[in-house]
Scaffold this active site. Structure first.
Site, short mmCIF file in Angstrom:
data_model
loop_
_atom_site.label_atom_id
_atom_site.label_comp_id
_atom_site.label_asym_id
_atom_site.label_seq_id
_atom_site.Cartn_x
_atom_site.Cartn_y
_atom_site.Cartn_z
N HIS A 37 64.88 23.96 -0.03
CA HIS A 37 64.05 24.24 1.16
C HIS A 37 62.81 23.36 1.15
CE1 HIS A 37 65.98 28.34 0.55
NE2 HIS A 37 66.26 28.10 1.80
N GLN A 153 77.62 24.10 9.30
CA GLN A 153 76.48 24.57 10.11
C GLN A 153 75.80 23.38 10.80
OE1 GLN A 153 73.56 27.66 8.88
NE2 GLN A 153 72.28 25.95 8.29
O1 PAF Z 1 70.78 27.76 6.75
C1 PAF Z 1 70.15 28.82 6.92
O2 PAF Z 1 69.29 29.20 6.13
C2 PAF Z 1 70.45 29.66 8.15
O3 PAF Z 1 71.80 29.65 8.47
C3 PAF Z 1 69.60 29.28 9.37
C4 PAF Z 1 69.89 27.86 9.84
C5 PAF Z 1 68.13 29.41 9.03
C6 PAF Z 1 69.91 30.22 10.54
O4 PAF Z 1 69.64 31.54 10.22
#
Ligand code: PAF
Length: 280
Positions: A37, A153
């Site tokens: 992150h 995603q």
């Molecule tokens: O990747 C993540 O942490 C989640 O899927 C996101 C993109 C924040 C959506 O809730």
């Protein structure tokens, strides 16, 4: 660093920098920050004049029996780490504010969400696309940063942005790994010490597929079977899928002609871990 929880206030705060021609970068997260992150945030810091990080454990992307309730959370630690990286604003809405009674509008991205994790987690990408679309409307970013670990995603969000003509640049950040190759994930926390050892096999499996590809192997079934074998040789593992797919459509390939993504999902103990690599 400011902490905002009200949707309306976040929308108003976003209005001013946009009007002044300043770039807003958004890093959407579910919190419990790790180095993965923080790298997204560092990239966001470089790309935006105003760096917003959303922190929201999104219930609509968890299926029944999944880990929504146990998903790790630690707001104080997250705030400290985000401040250290130079985040300007954390947006942390409540579930009730994001999904008030009567909520019934969802975003469905169709084909790219059918296979891979979409097959095992029905509704997951509908939840992801919906919350990301909402965050885009609330934070109004020019640039949004997502990790490449969640490859499906990223493809889904890129597709949504194109299909709905959203004026947002979607930027992928390379996977951040532990020194032994394990991709960083909040769910690594669920691993026992023995499972943590077995979890190394995910990245080793991808390395095996890459080595075979470099040596000239182009049959997707062979690449997938060899990768699967590396994982299945380890205790505590249960392969959900190992797939060799087109990088954009995510359609399974028979033969790798113009590059591919090797994607996998594996239960290690109770943790469902994902990883992937590109074949150039
Ligand atoms: O990747 C993540 O942490 C989640 O899927 C996101 C993109 C924040 C959506 O809730």
């Amino acid at each position: 660093m400011e902490l905002l929880t009200e949707i309306r206030v976040m929308q108003q705060v976003a209005h001013e920098p946009r009007a002044a021609g300043r770039t807003i970068a958004l890093v959407p997260t579910m919190g419990f920050f790790h180095e993965g992150h923080l790298s997204l945030m560092r990239l966001g810091r470089a790309r935006g004049d105003l760096l917003v990080v959303s922190l929201f454990v999104n219930p609509t992307q968890f299926g029944p029996g999944e880990d929504f309730k146990e998903y790790p959370r630690d707001l104080d630690r997250d705030l400290r780490l985000a401040a250290e990286v130079g985040v300007d604003l954390i947006f942390e809405p409540s579930v009730e504010a994001m999904y008030p009674p009567g909520f019934q509008t969802f975003v469905t991205v169709e084909e790219v969400t059918r296979g891979l994790c979409g097959a095992a987690r029905p509704g997951h990408f509908r939840g992801v696309a919906t919350v990301v679309a909402k965050l885009f409307h609330i934070v109004k970013p020019h640039v949004a940063i997502f990790g490449e670990k969640d490859y499906q995603q990223l493809v889904t969000i890129r597709r949504m942005v194109r299909d709905l003509n959203l004026d947002i640049e979607v930027v992928g950040h390379p996977i951040v790994r532990e020194p032994d190759g394990l991709a960083l994930s909040s769910r690594n926390l669920y691993l026992s010490p023995a499972e943590r050892v077995s979890a190394r096999s995910l990245s080793q499996a991808l390395e095996r597929a890459k080595a075979l590809y470099r040596a000239g192997e182009r049959q997707a079934a062979v690449l997938a079977a060899e990768a699967r074998g590396v994982i299945e040789a380890q205790p505590h593992t249960r392969v959900d899928y190992v797939a060799v797919c087109d990088r954009e459509t995510l359609e399974p390939l028979d033969e790798v002609k113009e590059g591919a993504v090797v994607a996998l999902a594996v239960f290690v103990g109770r943790a469902r871990l994902i990883d992937n690599c590109l074949l150039p």
